[in-house]
Scaffold this active site. Sequence first.
Site, short mmCIF file in Angstrom:
data_model
loop_
_atom_site.label_atom_id
_atom_site.label_comp_id
_atom_site.label_asym_id
_atom_site.label_seq_id
_atom_site.Cartn_x
_atom_site.Cartn_y
_atom_site.Cartn_z
N THR A 126 48.62 10.46 17.73
CA THR A 126 49.52 11.21 18.20
C THR A 126 48.50 12.54 18.84
OG1 THR A 126 49.64 12.90 16.29
CG2 THR A 126 51.27 11.19 16.42
N CYS A 127 49.30 13.58 19.50
CA CYS A 127 48.35 14.55 20.17
C CYS A 127 48.40 15.86 19.03
CB CYS A 127 49.00 15.10 21.39
SG CYS A 127 50.53 15.72 21.43
N LEU A 128 48.87 15.53 17.94
CA LEU A 128 48.64 16.72 17.13
C LEU A 128 47.27 16.92 16.65
CD1 LEU A 128 51.38 16.03 14.55
CD2 LEU A 128 51.52 18.00 16.27
N ILE A 158 56.40 11.11 19.98
CA ILE A 158 55.35 10.41 20.76
C ILE A 158 55.50 8.96 20.66
CG2 ILE A 158 52.90 10.16 21.09
CD1 ILE A 158 52.23 12.81 20.46
#
Length: 394
Positions: free
Chosen positions: A323-325, A362
């Site tokens: 994910t983009c975390l 996501i």
Amino acid sequence: MIKNMIKTPCFVLNVDKALCNIIGFKTALINRFKNNILGYSVKTNSFPGWLDIVKDNGGYAEVVSYDEYNLVLKCGFDKSHIIYNGPMKDKASFIDALENGAIVNIETKRELDWLLELDRNKSYKIGIRVNLNISVISPEDCKEEESYSRFGFSYENGELKSAIDHIAGLDHVVLKGLHLHRTSKTRSINTYKNICLYALNIIKEYDLNLSYIDIGGGFYGDMPGKPTYQDYIDAIYNVLSLHYNCDELCLIVEPGNALVASPFSYYTSVIDIKNVGDKRIIVTDGTRNDVDPFFHKKDYFKEFINDLSERDLEKEQVFVGCTCLENDKLFIEKGAPQMQIGDIIKFCFVGAYTMCLSPLFIRFFPRVYIKKHENLILAREEWTENEYLQKIKK
Ligand SMILES: Cc1ncc(COP(=O)(O)O)c(C=O)c1O
């Protein structure tokens, strides 16, 4: 070889392990309590394939909302094999449960009012949840921030007594059980002893004639060096038998973690490797959302599935999720064999409070396989945009 049979990311439910846990807990109960109920805490993981195993092996479903109530009915549980707890009952399912022999433990004042709407010509059995302040009952087992509980009726301030008096004033309802769940920081045997002593005090003071004690969940699973199922049940028996003939009392347990953590594993593959500064970043197709939704684990019980014996060693590798975390970081390996694209990592003991807490962030829900002996079946396809859009009205 499992790595050739799965598509990652995915969970795998091991049926042999599941049976071992369920039968192990049931055996511990039977050894001490002729009347016993193994309730499984559905919130901990409500995956239907797992619920089937619980149901088929005599387990009850412990549910805490009308959604869970309806879910377990759809999954084939008999109403008389449901334990209905929690504040999120609705009136219809509360009454339905009581009419059909479910075990219902009152959690809120509105449920006390709903009792007035039951058929006065019938007789109903009810339980009530007792508020447990661990810092008072078992101080050595209490998490600082969780010492008091927001659940149940308080003995200390008289609300439990008022609720019991309210029930005693109804001709068509009898109080038959106390519900006493807390998951303590230590999950220690000591907590259960102290909770039982606390309950006995209440039972004596209010002269209650109960047919069950529901001691809730909060037990360790099969972890080396931790109490066994039998250790817990023996301790509970030893205290309750100070007051009860335990052949006549039904002990209800509601384990979640202790049953479901170990049968589930999570598999993820390495999809990219890059260097950032002095860090080697190993990008996987999994996410921390799936294995650590509270984002508090530092490391995992994990295994590398590929043969790494001939690989060079790497100073430091940072394994991250897809994910983009920024904090979707799984773990760091120092001095471990160099990863390659396609390597698979298995996370063990990830069945409790993981799948049911994964967000649709996501990436949608991953596949779930069920493994029985050496056979593997796909029990849930990965979710796609179609499942995501299924309730959207245009
Ligand atoms: C009422 C109740 N029973 C049982 C459980 C299961 O707890 P554990 O997974 O620690 O066994 C919970 C968890 O929150 C709960 O709220």
